[in-house]
Motif scaffolding. Structure first.
Motif, mmCIF file in Angstrom:
data_model
loop_
_atom_site.group_PDB
_atom_site.id
_atom_site.type_symbol
_atom_site.label_atom_id
_atom_site.label_comp_id
_atom_site.label_asym_id
_atom_site.label_seq_id
_atom_site.Cartn_x
_atom_site.Cartn_y
_atom_site.Cartn_z
ATOM 1 N N ILE A 73 -23.769 -8.400 8.041
ATOM 2 C CA ILE A 73 -23.107 -9.679 7.801
ATOM 3 C C ILE A 73 -22.221 -9.999 8.996
ATOM 4 O O ILE A 73 -21.451 -9.163 9.465
ATOM 5 C CB ILE A 73 -22.285 -9.626 6.505
ATOM 6 N N TYR A 74 -22.338 -11.230 9.489
ATOM 7 C CA TYR A 74 -21.624 -11.632 10.697
ATOM 8 C C TYR A 74 -20.549 -12.669 10.388
ATOM 9 O O TYR A 74 -20.756 -13.583 9.588
ATOM 10 C CB TYR A 74 -22.587 -12.240 11.724
ATOM 11 N N SER A 75 -19.416 -12.519 11.056
ATOM 12 C CA SER A 75 -18.431 -13.589 11.094
ATOM 13 C C SER A 75 -18.928 -14.652 12.074
ATOM 14 O O SER A 75 -19.798 -14.386 12.907
ATOM 15 C CB SER A 75 -17.081 -13.035 11.567
ATOM 16 N N MET A 76 -18.388 -15.853 11.971
ATOM 17 C CA MET A 76 -18.747 -16.881 12.944
ATOM 18 C C MET A 76 -17.753 -16.935 14.098
ATOM 19 O O MET A 76 -17.873 -17.775 14.990
ATOM 20 C CB MET A 76 -18.827 -18.250 12.257
ATOM 21 N N THR A 77 -16.777 -16.039 14.105
ATOM 22 C CA THR A 77 -15.757 -16.023 15.151
ATOM 23 C C THR A 77 -15.990 -14.842 16.083
ATOM 24 O O THR A 77 -16.148 -13.706 15.624
ATOM 25 C CB THR A 77 -14.354 -15.916 14.536
ATOM 26 N N LYS A 127 -15.360 -6.659 7.960
ATOM 27 C CA LYS A 127 -14.006 -6.674 7.403
ATOM 28 C C LYS A 127 -13.827 -7.841 6.428
ATOM 29 O O LYS A 127 -13.192 -7.685 5.378
ATOM 30 C CB LYS A 127 -12.988 -6.765 8.536
ATOM 31 N N LEU A 128 -14.375 -9.004 6.781
ATOM 32 C CA LEU A 128 -14.262 -10.158 5.888
ATOM 33 C C LEU A 128 -14.962 -9.885 4.558
ATOM 34 O O LEU A 128 -14.429 -10.202 3.487
ATOM 35 C CB LEU A 128 -14.880 -11.397 6.549
ATOM 36 N N MET A 129 -16.148 -9.282 4.628
ATOM 37 C CA MET A 129 -16.892 -9.011 3.405
ATOM 38 C C MET A 129 -16.174 -7.974 2.566
ATOM 39 O O MET A 129 -16.183 -8.047 1.326
ATOM 40 C CB MET A 129 -18.310 -8.529 3.754
ATOM 41 N N GLN A 130 -15.532 -7.015 3.207
ATOM 42 C CA GLN A 130 -14.772 -6.013 2.459
ATOM 43 C C GLN A 130 -13.618 -6.663 1.711
ATOM 44 O O GLN A 130 -13.337 -6.337 0.554
ATOM 45 C CB GLN A 130 -14.247 -4.938 3.429
ATOM 46 N N MET A 131 -12.944 -7.613 2.362
ATOM 47 C CA MET A 131 -11.855 -8.341 1.713
ATOM 48 C C MET A 131 -12.372 -9.129 0.509
ATOM 49 O O MET A 131 -11.740 -9.174 -0.548
ATOM 50 C CB MET A 131 -11.183 -9.281 2.717
ATOM 51 N N GLU A 166 -23.578 -10.846 -8.754
ATOM 52 C CA GLU A 166 -24.253 -11.447 -7.594
ATOM 53 C C GLU A 166 -23.405 -11.310 -6.340
ATOM 54 O O GLU A 166 -23.928 -11.073 -5.247
ATOM 55 C CB GLU A 166 -24.535 -12.929 -7.879
ATOM 56 N N LEU A 167 -22.087 -11.437 -6.488
ATOM 57 C CA LEU A 167 -21.197 -11.260 -5.340
ATOM 58 C C LEU A 167 -21.337 -9.858 -4.755
ATOM 59 O O LEU A 167 -21.412 -9.691 -3.528
ATOM 60 C CB LEU A 167 -19.752 -11.517 -5.771
ATOM 61 N N GLU A 168 -21.398 -8.858 -5.600
ATOM 62 C CA GLU A 168 -21.570 -7.481 -5.123
ATOM 63 C C GLU A 168 -22.938 -7.293 -4.474
ATOM 64 O O GLU A 168 -23.071 -6.581 -3.476
ATOM 65 C CB GLU A 168 -21.384 -6.507 -6.280
ATOM 66 N N ARG A 169 -23.963 -7.911 -5.048
ATOM 67 C CA ARG A 169 -25.304 -7.791 -4.473
ATOM 68 C C ARG A 169 -25.341 -8.387 -3.064
ATOM 69 O O ARG A 169 -25.929 -7.803 -2.146
ATOM 70 C CB ARG A 169 -26.315 -8.510 -5.363
ATOM 71 N N ILE A 170 -24.721 -9.538 -2.886
ATOM 72 C CA ILE A 170 -24.661 -10.161 -1.566
ATOM 73 C C ILE A 170 -23.910 -9.269 -0.591
ATOM 74 O O ILE A 170 -24.308 -9.099 0.563
ATOM 75 C CB ILE A 170 -23.983 -11.542 -1.658
ATOM 76 N N GLY A 221 -25.994 -6.503 0.696
ATOM 77 C CA GLY A 221 -27.121 -6.950 1.518
ATOM 78 C C GLY A 221 -26.658 -7.287 2.928
ATOM 79 O O GLY A 221 -25.758 -6.669 3.480
ATOM 80 N N GLY A 222 -27.268 -8.290 3.506
ATOM 81 C CA GLY A 222 -26.923 -8.674 4.867
ATOM 82 C C GLY A 222 -27.529 -10.016 5.193
ATOM 83 O O GLY A 222 -28.050 -10.719 4.323
ATOM 84 N N GLY A 223 -27.450 -10.358 6.475
ATOM 85 C CA GLY A 223 -28.020 -11.622 6.918
ATOM 86 C C GLY A 223 -27.026 -12.764 6.811
ATOM 87 O O GLY A 223 -25.814 -12.567 6.712
ATOM 88 N N ALA A 224 -27.555 -13.984 6.847
ATOM 89 C CA ALA A 224 -26.722 -15.187 6.781
ATOM 90 C C ALA A 224 -26.402 -15.490 5.317
ATOM 91 O O ALA A 224 -27.214 -16.080 4.606
ATOM 92 C CB ALA A 224 -27.443 -16.361 7.439
#
Length: 295
Positions: free
Chosen positions: A2-6, A155-159, A235-239, A242-245
């Protein structure tokens, strides 16, 4: 992943005539928006650079800056005599109005734009060489940019997942409150009605009151909202695993979570449940803010 846009990256590559500099940075944006700041001598590379960026980045406002810095020891210049004559004529006209004005020094004259131009032929590598270096430099910069976006995205996804876990705790805590809240609500209604009828209630009215209060209690039933909140949190946990956009999926999911939290708040029949719904809404907003930075 998972990527940040910054993100930000800067790379330099030395060539025979100087050094090629490339900077690339990105911030959050709804779609992919790529802009360039490139010197005129490198403008022909824009299309191919744009294609390489679009192949590796899906969302974000991306700015790419590319310029060539000629080596100081080998730098040569071409004197623009026409521009120098114009500067001399301008000085004459100025001194006619301001006779005490200090004359231009040689260094000041050469510093004026257009007076001393670069000798492109002697300083710049050939276009084929320059294009190859620029493309390799962009690959390196994109590697660094994506690595930085991946670190921040993790880090964002962990938050986000931490807030999702807290939401699940709140939802699970609401379930034991429901029977007591319903019973308290029915008792409150009966007390209010009794206060309005000092003479007491007959059996028929008592039965009618029971039917009406049961109907009101059914309208306040939040079991469906609780179930949907749990499904959305799954669903939030599943995302998150996972990964990607996933940015747009997270944005949609926060809308659905907020819808259920609003309904829960409107149906709440106790202060504790209403407070829990408000805390859910706060956590959902925090998730939404973080999700806006994810690709």
């Amino acid at each position: 992943m998972i990527y940040s846009m910054t993100g930000y990256a800067a790379c330099i590559r030395e060539t025979d005539g100087g050094s090629l500099h490339l900077e690339i940075k990105s911030v959050n944006n709804r779609f992919l928006d790529v802009s360039f700041r490139i010197t005129d001598t490198l403008r022909a590379l824009e299309a191919v650079l744009r294609g390489k960026i679009a192949a590796r980045i899906q969302r974000g406002k991306v700015e790419c800056r590319l310029f060539f810095n000629r080596g100081g020891s080998d730098r040569t210049g071409v004197l623009n005599e026409a521009a120098l004559r114009e500067l001399g004529e301008l000085e004459t006209r100025i001194r006619a109005v301001l006779p005490d004005a200090k004359p231009f020094s040689v260094a000041e004259a050469l510093a004026f734009t257009g007076v001393l131009g670069a000798d492109e032929e002697s300083a710049m590598p050939d276009s084929a060489t320059l294009q190859g270096v620029a493309l390799a430099l962009l690959d390196q910069a994109l590697d660094e940019l994506l690595a930085s976006r991946a670190r921040e995205g993790e880090k964002l996804m962990q938050m986000i997942l931490e807030r999702g876990f807290r939401m699940r705790e709140i939802v699970e805590g609401i379930v034991p409150l429901l029977p007591a809240a319903e019973a308290e609500f029915l008792a409150y209604l009966r007390q209010r009605v009794s206060a309005l009828m000092p003479g007491g209630m007959n059996e028929s009215f008592e039965n009618r009151l029971l039917q009406e209060t049961t109907l009101l209690a059914a309208k306040g039933d939040v079991a469906e909202e609780i179930s949907r909140l749990k499904i959305h949190l799954d669903e939030l946990e599943r995302i998150g695993r996972g990964g990607g956009a996933v940015g747009k999926r997270l944005d949609f999911l926060t809308q659905e979570l907020n819808r259920e939290a609003n309904t829960l708040a409107s149906k709440a029949v106790s202060t504790d449940i209403n407070q829990a719904a408000l805390e859910l809404k706060l956590l959902i907003e925090q998730i939404r803010e973080q999700a806006q930075n994810i690709e």
